[in-house]
Design a protein around this motif. Structure first.
Motif, PDB file in Angstrom:
ATOM      1  N   ALA A 187       3.797  38.298   8.098  1.00  0.00           N
ATOM      2  CA  ALA A 187       4.596  38.456   7.514  1.00  0.00           C
ATOM      3  C   ALA A 187       6.250  37.140   7.670  1.00  0.00           C
ATOM      4  O   ALA A 187       6.464  37.646   5.951  1.00  0.00           O
ATOM      5  CB  ALA A 187       5.696  39.425   7.442  1.00  0.00           C
ATOM      6  N   SER A 188       5.654  36.293   8.708  1.00  0.00           N
ATOM      7  CA  SER A 188       6.691  34.918   8.376  1.00  0.00           C
ATOM      8  C   SER A 188       6.953  33.972   7.398  1.00  0.00           C
ATOM      9  O   SER A 188       5.693  34.203   6.429  1.00  0.00           O
ATOM     10  CB  SER A 188       7.048  34.365   9.904  1.00  0.00           C
ATOM     11  N   VAL A 189       8.054  34.192   6.388  1.00  0.00           N
ATOM     12  CA  VAL A 189       7.831  33.078   5.167  1.00  0.00           C
ATOM     13  C   VAL A 189       7.325  31.891   5.396  1.00  0.00           C
ATOM     14  O   VAL A 189       6.190  31.641   5.104  1.00  0.00           O
ATOM     15  CB  VAL A 189       9.083  32.899   5.182  1.00  0.00           C
ATOM     16  N   GLU A 190       7.043  31.092   6.929  1.00  0.00           N
ATOM     17  CA  GLU A 190       6.592  30.361   7.063  1.00  0.00           C
ATOM     18  C   GLU A 190       5.096  30.174   7.105  1.00  0.00           C
ATOM     19  O   GLU A 190       4.109  29.170   6.711  1.00  0.00           O
ATOM     20  CB  GLU A 190       6.051  29.600   8.957  1.00  0.00           C
ATOM     21  N   ARG A 191       4.214  31.377   7.680  1.00  0.00           N
ATOM     22  CA  ARG A 191       2.759  31.421   7.304  1.00  0.00           C
ATOM     23  C   ARG A 191       2.393  32.335   6.203  1.00  0.00           C
ATOM     24  O   ARG A 191       0.938  31.639   5.748  1.00  0.00           O
ATOM     25  CB  ARG A 191       2.060  32.794   8.656  1.00  0.00           C
ATOM     26  N   SER A 192       3.562  32.975   5.294  1.00  0.00           N
ATOM     27  CA  SER A 192       3.146  33.607   3.971  1.00  0.00           C
ATOM     28  C   SER A 192       3.549  32.787   2.749  1.00  0.00           C
ATOM     29  O   SER A 192       2.937  33.501   1.483  1.00  0.00           O
ATOM     30  CB  SER A 192       3.490  35.077   4.102  1.00  0.00           C
ATOM     31  N   GLN A 193       4.357  31.893   2.511  1.00  0.00           N
ATOM     32  CA  GLN A 193       5.289  31.616   1.622  1.00  0.00           C
ATOM     33  C   GLN A 193       4.292  31.011   0.703  1.00  0.00           C
ATOM     34  O   GLN A 193       4.292  32.035  -0.410  1.00  0.00           O
ATOM     35  CB  GLN A 193       6.656  30.856   1.326  1.00  0.00           C
ATOM     36  N   HIS A 194       3.148  30.532   0.777  1.00  0.00           N
ATOM     37  CA  HIS A 194       2.508  29.770  -0.434  1.00  0.00           C
ATOM     38  C   HIS A 194       1.692  30.995  -0.710  1.00  0.00           C
ATOM     39  O   HIS A 194       1.631  30.998  -2.362  1.00  0.00           O
ATOM     40  CB  HIS A 194       1.393  28.968   0.488  1.00  0.00           C
ATOM     41  N   LEU A 199       0.612  33.859  -5.679  1.00  0.00           N
ATOM     42  CA  LEU A 199       0.502  35.172  -6.547  1.00  0.00           C
ATOM     43  C   LEU A 199       1.084  35.418  -7.209  1.00  0.00           C
ATOM     44  O   LEU A 199       1.201  36.178  -8.866  1.00  0.00           O
ATOM     45  CB  LEU A 199       0.886  36.330  -5.878  1.00  0.00           C
ATOM     46  N   PHE A 200       2.305  35.125  -7.736  1.00  0.00           N
ATOM     47  CA  PHE A 200       3.260  35.470  -8.473  1.00  0.00           C
ATOM     48  C   PHE A 200       3.521  34.133  -9.377  1.00  0.00           C
ATOM     49  O   PHE A 200       4.936  34.087 -10.111  1.00  0.00           O
ATOM     50  CB  PHE A 200       4.707  35.393  -7.806  1.00  0.00           C
ATOM     51  N   GLY A 201       3.054  32.897  -8.839  1.00  0.00           N
ATOM     52  CA  GLY A 201       2.688  32.106  -9.955  1.00  0.00           C
ATOM     53  C   GLY A 201       4.189  31.130 -10.672  1.00  0.00           C
ATOM     54  O   GLY A 201       4.538  30.533 -11.658  1.00  0.00           O
ATOM     55  N   VAL A 202       4.760  31.040  -9.290  1.00  0.00           N
ATOM     56  CA  VAL A 202       6.219  30.634  -9.167  1.00  0.00           C
ATOM     57  C   VAL A 202       6.213  29.434  -8.293  1.00  0.00           C
ATOM     58  O   VAL A 202       7.326  28.283  -7.574  1.00  0.00           O
ATOM     59  CB  VAL A 202       7.884  31.412  -9.145  1.00  0.00           C
ATOM     60  N   ARG A 203       4.951  28.552  -8.044  1.00  0.00           N
ATOM     61  CA  ARG A 203       4.864  28.004  -7.057  1.00  0.00           C
ATOM     62  C   ARG A 203       4.914  26.567  -7.446  1.00  0.00           C
ATOM     63  O   ARG A 203       5.465  26.189  -8.531  1.00  0.00           O
ATOM     64  CB  ARG A 203       3.042  27.477  -6.499  1.00  0.00           C
ATOM     65  N   ARG A 204       5.812  25.922  -6.324  1.00  0.00           N
ATOM     66  CA  ARG A 204       6.709  24.887  -7.131  1.00  0.00           C
ATOM     67  C   ARG A 204       6.507  23.766  -5.884  1.00  0.00           C
ATOM     68  O   ARG A 204       6.934  23.957  -5.005  1.00  0.00           O
ATOM     69  CB  ARG A 204       7.858  24.049  -7.948  1.00  0.00           C
TER      70      ARG A 204
ATOM     71  N   PHE B 119      16.956  37.288   8.105  1.00  0.00           N
ATOM     72  CA  PHE B 119      16.421  37.634   6.839  1.00  0.00           C
ATOM     73  C   PHE B 119      15.216  37.707   5.536  1.00  0.00           C
ATOM     74  O   PHE B 119      14.637  37.224   6.562  1.00  0.00           O
ATOM     75  CB  PHE B 119      17.142  36.373   6.116  1.00  0.00           C
ATOM     76  N   LEU B 120      15.179  39.137   5.607  1.00  0.00           N
ATOM     77  CA  LEU B 120      14.226  39.812   5.275  1.00  0.00           C
ATOM     78  C   LEU B 120      13.447  39.577   3.460  1.00  0.00           C
ATOM     79  O   LEU B 120      15.273  40.436   2.901  1.00  0.00           O
ATOM     80  CB  LEU B 120      13.568  41.225   5.302  1.00  0.00           C
ATOM     81  N   PHE B 121      13.594  39.069   2.748  1.00  0.00           N
ATOM     82  CA  PHE B 121      13.043  39.234   1.547  1.00  0.00           C
ATOM     83  C   PHE B 121      12.286  39.526   1.074  1.00  0.00           C
ATOM     84  O   PHE B 121      11.155  40.180   1.413  1.00  0.00           O
ATOM     85  CB  PHE B 121      12.695  37.462   0.766  1.00  0.00           C
ATOM     86  N   ILE B 122      12.650  41.167  -0.148  1.00  0.00           N
ATOM     87  CA  ILE B 122      11.247  42.209  -0.374  1.00  0.00           C
ATOM     88  C   ILE B 122      10.731  41.532  -1.621  1.00  0.00           C
ATOM     89  O   ILE B 122      11.400  41.572  -3.031  1.00  0.00           O
ATOM     90  CB  ILE B 122      12.519  43.681  -0.851  1.00  0.00           C
ATOM     91  N   ILE B 123       9.493  42.493  -1.081  1.00  0.00           N
ATOM     92  CA  ILE B 123       8.917  41.379  -2.743  1.00  0.00           C
ATOM     93  C   ILE B 123       7.995  42.490  -3.556  1.00  0.00           C
ATOM     94  O   ILE B 123       7.840  43.265  -2.835  1.00  0.00           O
ATOM     95  CB  ILE B 123       7.925  40.298  -2.668  1.00  0.00           C
ATOM     96  N   ASP B 163      13.649  34.573   6.107  1.00  0.00           N
ATOM     97  CA  ASP B 163      12.239  34.304   7.327  1.00  0.00           C
ATOM     98  C   ASP B 163      10.963  35.649   7.355  1.00  0.00           C
ATOM     99  O   ASP B 163      10.465  34.897   7.841  1.00  0.00           O
ATOM    100  CB  ASP B 163      13.434  34.454   8.891  1.00  0.00           C
ATOM    101  N   TYR B 164      11.370  36.588   6.872  1.00  0.00           N
ATOM    102  CA  TYR B 164      10.531  37.480   6.218  1.00  0.00           C
ATOM    103  C   TYR B 164      10.055  37.385   5.000  1.00  0.00           C
ATOM    104  O   TYR B 164      11.185  38.110   4.061  1.00  0.00           O
ATOM    105  CB  TYR B 164      10.035  38.775   7.090  1.00  0.00           C
ATOM    106  N   VAL B 165       9.035  37.673   4.482  1.00  0.00           N
ATOM    107  CA  VAL B 165       8.306  38.297   3.127  1.00  0.00           C
ATOM    108  C   VAL B 165       7.611  39.431   3.627  1.00  0.00           C
ATOM    109  O   VAL B 165       7.252  40.014   4.288  1.00  0.00           O
ATOM    110  CB  VAL B 165       7.437  37.489   2.374  1.00  0.00           C
ATOM    111  N   ILE B 166       8.415  40.227   2.905  1.00  0.00           N
ATOM    112  CA  ILE B 166       7.957  42.317   2.791  1.00  0.00           C
ATOM    113  C   ILE B 166       7.431  43.047   1.798  1.00  0.00           C
ATOM    114  O   ILE B 166       8.348  42.466   0.368  1.00  0.00           O
ATOM    115  CB  ILE B 166       9.436  43.120   3.177  1.00  0.00           C
ATOM    116  N   LEU B 167       6.753  42.843   1.645  1.00  0.00           N
ATOM    117  CA  LEU B 167       5.777  43.052   0.269  1.00  0.00           C
ATOM    118  C   LEU B 167       5.946  45.120   0.208  1.00  0.00           C
ATOM    119  O   LEU B 167       5.748  45.172   1.571  1.00  0.00           O
ATOM    120  CB  LEU B 167       3.963  43.409   0.076  1.00  0.00           C
ATOM    121  N   ASN B 168       6.472  45.406  -0.657  1.00  0.00           N
ATOM    122  CA  ASN B 168       7.227  46.550  -1.102  1.00  0.00           C
ATOM    123  C   ASN B 168       6.196  47.586  -1.913  1.00  0.00           C
ATOM    124  O   ASN B 168       6.163  47.620  -3.087  1.00  0.00           O
ATOM    125  CB  ASN B 168       8.133  46.701  -1.347  1.00  0.00           C
TER     126      ASN B 168
END
Lengths: 204, 204
Positions: A187-194, A199-204, B119-123, B163-168
């Protein structure tokens, strides 16, 4: 687009119960795969090629080594041992997490070649318990045991080179902590951001 | 020597169900404490000082601001709001984890002043589900809803700063993931090495 699995490298001094912990972890998680090593030593009775080891000749091993096909390798009593990169990468692409139990020197070779790996260091609950576990083997002289104790303490200093410290007090708790680390890392941003930005079509 | 708690900063666009998630997390974990904000606005009926907010005068707030006593602050409709550093630090020292739900601007102020925070980001699970959740409020015109949808998508781009993305998707699953992250972070070498090296008397 699926997320890749994690390569998890596990080390820790003797007397920490790594073996039992790894077995428990594999039993509870069918998305964790133990890494299969390559070796030039002869198969022992009952050992199966591509299951216990990738058995190969010295010549083959050296050729692969030259081509950078191992994540780490070592020579022990005249035989080579190594972790084949292709096997690990294939598992990770399938979404499996790969577990590799290895000593500190091997772990540090992997740190250099595969920076996405996660490094776990297993420690015993206390000095007293470490001593008790080393003594309970009952196969060594007091001198050997004292030597093993000292080398375990020397190894504990090296935990600074790892990412996480796992206290192996109760195997259930330590297993749950490793599972938590896998979920957190994925779930880390590093591994999951792409993945998410796509998924939300907001890649840039 | 006890380990300090974690400061966890939670953000995410509207329509992600942050509020429900936070409530669930607090209910299940008595070692998580919600951060209490300071404000210069008047208490509403039923609000209790030091529970809902630290209520204070504008003069007091500005003095504290000058002395660097807030981790972040903002002015909204002529009133100040801020996160008192002392309260957070006291909870962390007790070993409590502190949860702070805040917008991205506030989160980035904290990132600068308190680098140990997580830092957690909820999506939301998908674009369609985000839309459905925004519409289901039923209190807005189509234009307002479309505006809210666009601003949510703009916010999702900002997940890169966390730091992390949390799928809710399911609140139970998202809660378990945040609990996993807490356990993983507390086991990180960065946060725990002094504790362990001390325990085994191998600090240097």
């Amino acid at each position: 687009m699926e997320q890749n699995g994690l390569l998890m490298v596990i080390s820790g001094p003797s007397g920490t119960g790594k073996g039992t912990l790894v077995k428990h972890l594999l039993k509870r998680n069918n998305n964790i795969q133990l890494s299969v090593s390559a070796t030039t030593r002869n198969p022992r009775p009952g050992e199966v090629d591509e299951v216990n080891y990738f058995f190969m000749t010295k010549n083959d091993f050296e050729k692969k080594l030259e081509h950078g096909e191992f994540l780490e390798h070592a020579e022990v009593y005249g035989n080579y041992y190594g972790t084949p990169k292709a096997f690990v990468e294939k598992q990770l692409k399938k979404g499996n997490n790969v577990l590799l139990e290895i000593d500190i020197l091997g772990a540090m070779q992997i740190r250099e070649k595969f920076k996405e790996a996660v490094f776990l260091f297993i420690i015993p609950p206390s000095l007293e318990e470490l001593q008790r576990r080393i003594e309970s083997r009952g196969t060594e002289t007091p001198e050997q045991m004292s030597k093993r104790m000292n080398s375990s303490l020397e190894e504990i200093k090296e935990l600074k080179k790892y990412d996480y410290v796992i206290l192996n007090d109760e195997v259930e708790k330590a297993t749950a902590l490793i599972e938590a680390i896998i979920n957190a890392e994925l779930a880390s941003v590093e591994r999951s951001q792409h993945y998410w930005l796509n998924l939300f079509g907001v890649r840039r």
